[in-house]
Design a protein around this motif. Sequence first.
Motif, PDB file in Angstrom:
ATOM      1  N   ASP A 415       0.816  -1.219   0.000  1.00  0.00           N
ATOM      2  CA  ASP A 415       0.000   0.000   0.000  1.00  0.00           C
ATOM      3  C   ASP A 415       0.851   1.271   0.000  1.00  0.00           C
ATOM      4  O   ASP A 415       0.792   2.067   0.950  1.00  0.00           O
ATOM      5  N   ARG A 417       0.380   3.897  -1.574  1.00  0.00           N
ATOM      6  CA  ARG A 417      -0.503   5.063  -1.689  1.00  0.00           C
ATOM      7  C   ARG A 417       0.168   6.116  -2.575  1.00  0.00           C
ATOM      8  O   ARG A 417       0.668   5.771  -3.634  1.00  0.00           O
ATOM      9  N   CYS A 478      -3.331  -0.435  -2.202  1.00  0.00           N
ATOM     10  CA  CYS A 478      -3.529   0.918  -2.701  1.00  0.00           C
ATOM     11  C   CYS A 478      -2.255   1.473  -3.333  1.00  0.00           C
ATOM     12  O   CYS A 478      -1.210   1.543  -2.689  1.00  0.00           O
ATOM     13  N   GLU A 481      -4.307   6.612  -5.451  1.00  0.00           N
ATOM     14  CA  GLU A 481      -5.592   6.639  -4.748  1.00  0.00           C
ATOM     15  C   GLU A 481      -6.501   5.512  -5.240  1.00  0.00           C
ATOM     16  O   GLU A 481      -7.710   5.542  -5.018  1.00  0.00           O
ATOM     17  N   GLU A 483      -7.502   1.466  -5.304  1.00  0.00           N
ATOM     18  CA  GLU A 483      -7.419   0.182  -4.623  1.00  0.00           C
ATOM     19  C   GLU A 483      -7.476  -0.931  -5.673  1.00  0.00           C
ATOM     20  O   GLU A 483      -8.467  -1.071  -6.388  1.00  0.00           O
TER      21      GLU A 483
END
Length: 519
Positions: A415, A417, A478, A481, A483
């Motif tokens: 993740d 991000r 993620c 932004e 998933e």
Amino acid sequence: MKLSDLIRDLSFQYKLTGNDDPEVHGIASDSRQVRPGYVFVALVGGSSDGHRYIKSAKENGAVAVVGTQATEGLDIPYLQVEESRMVLPYLAAAYYGYPARKLTMIGVTGTDGKTTTTNMIYQILLAAGLKAGMISTINAVIGEQVLDTGFHVTTPDAPDVQRYLAQMVEARLTHVVLEVTSHGLAQYRADACEFDIAVVTNITHEHLDYHGSYEAYRSAKARLFTNLGSTLPKPQGNPRLAVLNRDDASFEYLDRLYNGPKVTYGTLIEADVRPLQVVSHINGVEFQFVGRGLDFPLTCNLTGVFNIHNSLAATAATVIGLGLPMQAAQEGNAALKSVPGRMESIDLGQNFAAIVDFAHTPNALENALRTARQLTRGRVIAIFGAAGLRDRQKRRMMAATSVELADISILTAEDPRTELLDDILEEMAAGAASSGGIEQKTFWRIPDRGQAIRFAISLARPGDVVISCGKGHEQSMCFGEIEYDWDDRTAMRAALSEHLGVPGPKMPYLPTQEEKLSS
């Protein structure tokens, strides 16, 4: 119900403008979830300000709004409060008829082990013949119904928690065990849950990106125990018990904070209940549960000696807190064979062990790797990452821990991000090198998690353990932004099937899939 009924018992100060008293058909803090007849609660936090969406909520059918900012020109009732996030759970509880007051509520918090402990308590309740429900970060269980609580989840939002509790009351359940995260506690999502028993597993290094400091993180966890003191009398009685980990650094703080009835557990001689005659093996652990006038054997069928603490906590909460028979504790502990994504074995017939675990903190990773070491005379090959926009201190700490405890460490995505994955891996690599790790000899950087798992499996020899940590049961990862569908267990099966040349699932896609091994 009428709006006037909804706010009748509200203990917070408020200013109500508007003379209408509309019928209320729901509560929502997301304007996109508002339906005709809903009350919209505008929350402020992070980069979002719910007051900007009042117009949208009204267009979707909101009949009243709750917020903290003065507003003009609104032609529906507006309830102005000091902190709408604090008010939200009580509005939701009122709307659903204060369901927690009709249930015996057990709350479990902690950094590591809370999902496992929650499941243990649930199994003990069932073994005692009680009609029990459970809300964890994995799912909500209401009788025969199992509801998914999301992908990257913390404690569900307050309206969801109260809705689940109301469904449990309707299903004639009597006991509920609720896993409560630090985010959930800090954001008041578990307020109005009227807890009867509060359990803490441990409070170690985690979520400092959100809370700012260990002290603030610990204080958020402690709200479970301060809430325990505000539970109103219930017709079925109030056990009122704090279950504290005597071995944990949080003990003295929580012990001072909560002055009500409490029981401590742990391996220290000072603990009220302790494990004696411990026998650990590949498939679990056996010990004597001793203390508070009790002495009986327990068998925990979960891999890892660290599960002794989870078992002690669950047994203390139910046998001492609720007065359930020791037989229920024995049956409940033994009944729990696995928890999704917790030391979960993936076996396609390979001649080495493959495990998926949720360990995503320094303490949890250490426990997972020590357990993996106990499972083999061969090597331990660990795959893990560190999340973007989260506690940066963990990156070096976890990499250093893995270099010390595993034979091979593979640093990969978890993740990222909106952070650059290469930057995260650079920090992790620095932590690995600081503990004596040698890149491309004892540790590697492989940005694509699927390729990292494949690489680990390609290195595995007969008798080794390959363990992928950090994602566990989670169903997405993620990047930016977005998933992306991701399950470590599916990825492990895909890599194993490729390695063995047997049918298996396709490796899930990640945007890093085309990237090559980093040098």
